[in-house]
Design an enzyme around this catalytic site. Sequence first.
Site, PDB file in Angstrom:
ATOM      1  CE1 TYR A   1      31.509  11.248 -25.799  1.00 58.53           C
ATOM      2  CE2 TYR A   1      31.918  13.547 -25.293  1.00 58.53           C
ATOM      3  CZ  TYR A   1      32.279  12.218 -25.195  1.00 58.53           C
ATOM      4  OH  TYR A   1      33.390  11.883 -24.471  1.00 58.53           O
TER       5      TYR A   1
ATOM      6  CG  HIS B   1      36.083   8.481 -28.548  1.00 57.85           C
ATOM      7  ND1 HIS B   1      34.895   9.130 -28.814  1.00 57.85           N
ATOM      8  CD2 HIS B   1      36.128   8.380 -27.199  1.00 57.85           C
ATOM      9  CE1 HIS B   1      34.269   9.391 -27.682  1.00 57.85           C
ATOM     10  NE2 HIS B   1      34.989   8.943 -26.685  1.00 57.85           N
TER      11      HIS B   1
HETATM   12  N1  LIG Z   1      37.444  10.001 -23.983  1.00 58.12           N
HETATM   13  C1  LIG Z   1      36.575   9.196 -23.452  1.00 58.12           C
HETATM   14  O1  LIG Z   1      36.569   7.975 -23.721  1.00 58.12           O
HETATM   15  C2  LIG Z   1      35.557   9.748 -22.505  1.00 58.12           C
HETATM   16  C3  LIG Z   1      34.734   8.884 -21.775  1.00 58.12           C
HETATM   17  C4  LIG Z   1      33.823   9.447 -20.889  1.00 58.12           C
HETATM   18  C5  LIG Z   1      33.726  10.818 -20.743  1.00 58.12           C
HETATM   19  N2  LIG Z   1      34.518  11.654 -21.496  1.00 58.12           N
HETATM   20  C6  LIG Z   1      34.450  13.143 -21.345  1.00 58.12           C
HETATM   21  O2  LIG Z   1      34.688  13.452 -19.978  1.00 58.12           O
HETATM   22  C7  LIG Z   1      33.634  14.298 -19.501  1.00 58.12           C
HETATM   23  C8  LIG Z   1      33.439  14.161 -18.010  1.00 58.12           C
HETATM   24  O3  LIG Z   1      33.144  12.823 -17.651  1.00 58.12           O
HETATM   25  P1  LIG Z   1      31.660  12.307 -17.287  1.00 58.12           P
HETATM   26  O4  LIG Z   1      30.639  13.183 -17.895  1.00 58.12           O
HETATM   27  O5  LIG Z   1      31.654  10.856 -17.635  1.00 58.12           O
HETATM   28  O6  LIG Z   1      31.596  12.349 -15.715  1.00 58.12           O
HETATM   29  P2  LIG Z   1      31.969  13.386 -14.536  1.00 58.12           P
HETATM   30  O7  LIG Z   1      32.321  14.707 -15.095  1.00 58.12           O
HETATM   31  O8  LIG Z   1      32.935  12.670 -13.669  1.00 58.12           O
HETATM   32  O9  LIG Z   1      30.618  13.453 -13.723  1.00 58.12           O
HETATM   33  C9  LIG Z   1      29.457  14.031 -14.237  1.00 58.12           C
HETATM   34  C10 LIG Z   1      28.351  13.766 -13.231  1.00 58.12           C
HETATM   35  O10 LIG Z   1      28.689  14.398 -11.994  1.00 58.12           O
HETATM   36  C11 LIG Z   1      27.652  15.294 -11.590  1.00 58.12           C
HETATM   37  N3  LIG Z   1      28.342  16.443 -10.984  1.00 58.12           N
HETATM   38  C12 LIG Z   1      29.027  17.436 -11.604  1.00 58.12           C
HETATM   39  N4  LIG Z   1      29.600  18.256 -10.735  1.00 58.12           N
HETATM   40  C13 LIG Z   1      29.291  17.790  -9.496  1.00 58.12           C
HETATM   41  C14 LIG Z   1      29.606  18.209  -8.187  1.00 58.12           C
HETATM   42  N5  LIG Z   1      30.363  19.279  -7.951  1.00 58.12           N
HETATM   43  N6  LIG Z   1      29.109  17.483  -7.146  1.00 58.12           N
HETATM   44  C15 LIG Z   1      28.335  16.400  -7.373  1.00 58.12           C
HETATM   45  N7  LIG Z   1      28.013  15.947  -8.589  1.00 58.12           N
HETATM   46  C16 LIG Z   1      28.489  16.633  -9.659  1.00 58.12           C
HETATM   47  C17 LIG Z   1      26.905  15.633 -12.866  1.00 58.12           C
HETATM   48  O11 LIG Z   1      25.558  15.893 -12.582  1.00 58.12           O
HETATM   49  P3  LIG Z   1      24.870  17.294 -13.071  1.00 58.12           P
HETATM   50  O12 LIG Z   1      25.028  17.348 -14.549  1.00 58.12           O
HETATM   51  O13 LIG Z   1      23.465  17.138 -12.619  1.00 58.12           O
HETATM   52  O14 LIG Z   1      25.626  18.366 -12.334  1.00 58.12           O
HETATM   53  C18 LIG Z   1      27.014  14.317 -13.648  1.00 58.12           C
HETATM   54  O15 LIG Z   1      26.048  13.388 -13.217  1.00 58.12           O
HETATM   55  C19 LIG Z   1      32.437  13.853 -20.341  1.00 58.12           C
HETATM   56  O16 LIG Z   1      31.349  14.747 -20.254  1.00 58.12           O
HETATM   57  C20 LIG Z   1      33.088  13.735 -21.702  1.00 58.12           C
HETATM   58  O17 LIG Z   1      33.226  15.017 -22.280  1.00 58.12           O
HETATM   59  C21 LIG Z   1      35.451  11.126 -22.355  1.00 58.12           C
END
Ligand SMILES: NC(=O)c1ccc[n+]([C@@H]2O[C@H](COP(=O)([O-])OP(=O)(O)OC[C@H]3O[C@@H](n4cnc5c(N)ncnc54)[C@H](OP(=O)(O)O)[C@@H]3O)[C@@H](O)[C@H]2O)c1
Length: 276
Positions: free
Chosen positions: A48, A106
């Site tokens: 990241y 990962h």
């Molecule tokens: N291990 C892996 O392979 C892997 C892969 C992907 C992700 N991850 C981890 O998982 C974390 C979370 O997943 P993600 O970032 O992919 O997606 P997520 O948390 O499902 O969604 C984030 C998105 O949702 C929006 N959001 C947040 N809260 C909201 C709400 N209450 N209502 C409406 N929209 C909302 C955010 O916008 P705003 O920022 O504008 O609020 C952002 O665009 C990542 O940040 C990372 O740390 C791990």
Amino acid sequence: MLMYKLNDGQVIPEIGFGTYKLNGRKGVQSIVSAINNGYRMLDTAYNYENEGAVGRAISESGIDRDKLVVTSKLPGRYYASDDAIAALQESLYRAHLDYFDLYLLHWPNPKRGMYVEAWQALIDAQKFGLVKSIGVCNFLPEHLNKLKQETGILPTINQIELHPYFNQADMRKFDKDNGIITMDWSPLGRASSVLKNPVLIELSKKYNKSVGQIILRWEHQLGTVPIPKSSSPIRQVENLSIFDFEISNTDMDKINSLTKSDGRNKDQDPAVYEEF
Ligand SMILES: NC(=O)c1ccc[n+]([C@@H]2O[C@H](COP(=O)([O-])OP(=O)(O)OC[C@H]3O[C@@H](n4cnc5c(N)ncnc54)[C@H](OP(=O)(O)O)[C@@H]3O)[C@@H](O)[C@H]2O)c1
């Protein structure tokens, strides 16, 4: 906040904060805000390119290091054992931390055949005190069985894609049967069309909660650990406010029925998808 006990005795909060895409000064500000809003588990990764921002936010927040659970992840290109330890040390230097609470592989990248070697390096890193607990992301049953067979040690955590369109019932059961906690990445489907799903909108009205809160509460009631990311202080608070209501069994089933076999956001099937 309640805590989950891992199979190695460590404890983690029941919800965490995702930091993917939170980089630079703006990223630091969002992460400081998340800590101030009450998040006690932060999820970063070497790939990241924000372990520095996470470390900076921790120091600016003024919170004691031992009050936080900080997770990072080893990228596939460093799965050879010497590379793994050096990459982990580099991550710690970037974050200005002496240890990670959780450190995860990962992706399994099964075609490369390196994940057992990397897992052995994590077992060693835990013995050296560089990490408190070790785990994996995106591992399928065959990968977990291989770790058990070859090292005798199963991960504490399996962090996998999980949201209403891909609810991972089989993988959750496998994790649970093996004492592994399932942690949910993209728990809000990365704000995709799932947030506009009519069933979820109806439940949002019924419970007087946002669609995001309904989804996160459903994940909590499944016994998993969501790690939603938000750059917005308001949505950060909203996403933490899921512990004052309960979704009925009938409504849990309604959400469970939204899953689709091709429901992954970006078609990243760990059996074939690779990331380095
Ligand atoms: N291990 C892996 O392979 C892997 C892969 C992907 C992700 N991850 C981890 O998982 C974390 C979370 O997943 P993600 O970032 O992919 O997606 P997520 O948390 O499902 O969604 C984030 C998105 O949702 C929006 N959001 C947040 N809260 C909201 C709400 N209450 N209502 C409406 N929209 C909302 C955010 O916008 P705003 O920022 O504008 O609020 C952002 O665009 C990542 O940040 C990372 O740390 C791990």
